[in-house]
Motif scaffolding. Structure first.
Motif, mmCIF file in Angstrom:
data_model
loop_
_atom_site.group_PDB
_atom_site.id
_atom_site.type_symbol
_atom_site.label_atom_id
_atom_site.label_comp_id
_atom_site.label_asym_id
_atom_site.label_seq_id
_atom_site.Cartn_x
_atom_site.Cartn_y
_atom_site.Cartn_z
ATOM 1 N N GLU A 85 31.226 46.259 30.581
ATOM 2 C CA GLU A 85 31.357 44.852 30.190
ATOM 3 C C GLU A 85 32.558 44.629 29.291
ATOM 4 N N ASP A 86 32.832 45.583 28.405
ATOM 5 C CA ASP A 86 33.918 45.396 27.441
ATOM 6 C C ASP A 86 35.287 45.378 28.133
ATOM 7 N N ASN A 87 35.539 46.378 28.990
ATOM 8 C CA ASN A 87 36.875 46.383 29.597
ATOM 9 C C ASN A 87 37.005 45.315 30.685
ATOM 10 N N PHE A 88 35.873 44.904 31.289
ATOM 11 C CA PHE A 88 35.921 43.793 32.246
ATOM 12 C C PHE A 88 36.321 42.497 31.532
ATOM 13 N N ARG A 89 35.733 42.279 30.346
ATOM 14 C CA ARG A 89 36.057 41.070 29.565
ATOM 15 C C ARG A 89 37.553 40.966 29.312
ATOM 16 N N ILE A 90 38.135 42.091 28.928
ATOM 17 C CA ILE A 90 39.561 42.104 28.608
ATOM 18 C C ILE A 90 40.376 41.876 29.888
ATOM 19 N N TYR A 91 39.980 42.567 30.944
ATOM 20 C CA TYR A 91 40.725 42.486 32.212
ATOM 21 C C TYR A 91 40.731 41.078 32.790
ATOM 22 N N ILE A 92 39.534 40.462 32.860
ATOM 23 C CA ILE A 92 39.421 39.208 33.612
ATOM 24 C C ILE A 92 40.142 38.056 32.908
ATOM 25 N N LYS A 93 40.415 38.236 31.621
ATOM 26 C CA LYS A 93 41.181 37.201 30.912
ATOM 27 C C LYS A 93 42.632 37.172 31.363
ATOM 28 N N ASP A 94 43.137 38.319 31.777
ATOM 29 C CA ASP A 94 44.556 38.402 32.119
ATOM 30 C C ASP A 94 44.812 39.621 33.014
ATOM 31 N N PRO A 95 44.384 39.561 34.280
ATOM 32 C CA PRO A 95 44.461 40.745 35.144
ATOM 33 C C PRO A 95 45.859 41.354 35.226
ATOM 34 N N ARG A 96 46.863 40.500 35.387
ATOM 35 C CA ARG A 96 48.206 41.060 35.584
ATOM 36 C C ARG A 96 48.825 41.544 34.281
ATOM 37 N N GLY A 97 48.325 41.025 33.167
ATOM 38 C CA GLY A 97 48.774 41.533 31.869
ATOM 39 C C GLY A 97 48.154 42.889 31.573
ATOM 40 N N TYR A 106 45.280 36.314 40.146
ATOM 41 C CA TYR A 106 44.302 35.427 39.530
ATOM 42 C C TYR A 106 44.739 35.229 38.087
ATOM 43 N N ALA A 107 44.885 33.973 37.678
ATOM 44 C CA ALA A 107 45.480 33.684 36.377
ATOM 45 C C ALA A 107 44.622 34.183 35.218
ATOM 46 N N GLY A 108 43.289 34.205 35.424
ATOM 47 C CA GLY A 108 42.426 34.702 34.364
ATOM 48 C C GLY A 108 41.370 33.695 33.976
ATOM 49 N N MET A 109 40.242 34.210 33.520
ATOM 50 C CA MET A 109 39.170 33.371 32.978
ATOM 51 C C MET A 109 39.219 33.582 31.468
ATOM 52 N N LYS A 110 39.482 32.510 30.734
ATOM 53 C CA LYS A 110 39.763 32.676 29.314
ATOM 54 C C LYS A 110 38.533 32.474 28.423
ATOM 55 N N ASP A 111 37.544 31.772 28.917
ATOM 56 C CA ASP A 111 36.423 31.341 28.080
ATOM 57 C C ASP A 111 35.353 32.434 27.981
ATOM 58 N N ASP A 112 35.061 32.877 26.766
ATOM 59 C CA ASP A 112 34.120 33.990 26.571
ATOM 60 C C ASP A 112 32.734 33.679 27.114
ATOM 61 N N ALA A 113 32.266 32.447 26.906
ATOM 62 C CA ALA A 113 30.926 32.088 27.394
ATOM 63 C C ALA A 113 30.894 32.126 28.920
ATOM 64 N N GLN A 114 31.965 31.687 29.543
ATOM 65 C CA GLN A 114 32.029 31.747 31.008
ATOM 66 C C GLN A 114 32.034 33.195 31.484
ATOM 67 N N ILE A 115 32.765 34.034 30.801
ATOM 68 C CA ILE A 115 32.817 35.445 31.198
ATOM 69 C C ILE A 115 31.427 36.072 31.062
ATOM 70 N N THR A 116 30.702 35.713 29.996
ATOM 71 C CA THR A 116 29.334 36.218 29.821
ATOM 72 C C THR A 116 28.476 35.835 31.022
ATOM 73 N N ASN A 117 28.602 34.595 31.469
ATOM 74 C CA ASN A 117 27.812 34.143 32.618
ATOM 75 C C ASN A 117 28.231 34.856 33.902
ATOM 76 N N LEU A 118 29.514 35.038 34.059
ATOM 77 C CA LEU A 118 30.010 35.730 35.248
ATOM 78 C C LEU A 118 29.482 37.171 35.283
ATOM 79 N N ILE A 119 29.469 37.828 34.136
ATOM 80 C CA ILE A 119 28.939 39.191 34.059
ATOM 81 C C ILE A 119 27.456 39.197 34.422
#
Ligand code: HEC
Length: 133
Positions: A85-97, A106-119
């Motif tokens: 979950e931890d490295n996914f959170r970092i990755y999905i915010k900025d895959p190409r970074g 994919y530009a990235g999902m920036k919102d932490d609450a959204q990422i929690t739901n996606l996980i």
């Protein structure tokens, strides 16, 4: 005395139920968010590799860049990473970074609450695509 015991029992029952309800809601919200991924990724028992690899079993000790039958970029082939979950959170915010040279556009999902739901949504799928919840 009896009513006090009853109340604490009820409070305990509610306390046990709350996380289940919360994660069910998270997963439902996460399913809608997964629409941002569906053009390229599938989950479930009939999932197939597409533009991107199948995303079953992502949080079940899956090593990055190793889904069978999918041709990864060189950037992914040389990764030494096990998804959690931890490295996914970092990755999905900025895959190409996070992974320069990836072919995941994919530009990235920036919102932490959204990422929690996606996980919560993705976690429902075991490696064989069966729903665990
Ligand atoms: C436009 C297509 C596209 C979209 C949209 C997209 N991805 Fe990807 N994704 C890819 C590709 C292509 C790869 C393979 C990366 C590589 O080989 O460089 C990938 C790889 C991944 C991986 C690594 C899988 C592995 O086997 O290690 C994860 C995790 C992932 N994507 C999650 C997501 C999630 C979650 C979303 C939605 C929020 C998303 N992606 C949106 C194309 C996409």
């Amino acid at each position: 005395m009896r009513s006090a015991m009853f109340l604490s029992g009820a409070a305990l029952a509610l306390g046990l139920m709350a996380p289940t309800l919360a994660s069910a809601q998270d997963a439902a919200a996460g399913e809608r968010l997964f629409n941002q991924c569906r053009a390229c990724h599938q989950v479930g028992e009939t999932a197939r590799n597409g533009v991107g690899p199948v995303l079953n079993g992502l949080f079940a000790g899956r090593k990055a860049g190793t889904w069978a039958g999918y041709t990864y970029s060189d950037a992914y082939k040389s990764l030494d990473k096990t998804w959690n979950e931890d490295n996914f959170r970092i990755y999905i915010k900025d895959p190409r970074g996070v992974t320069p040279g990836t072919k995941m556009v994919y530009a990235g999902m920036k919102d932490d609450a959204q990422i929690t739901n996606l996980i919560a949504f993705l976690k429902q799928y075991a490696a064989d695509g069966k729903r665990t919840q």
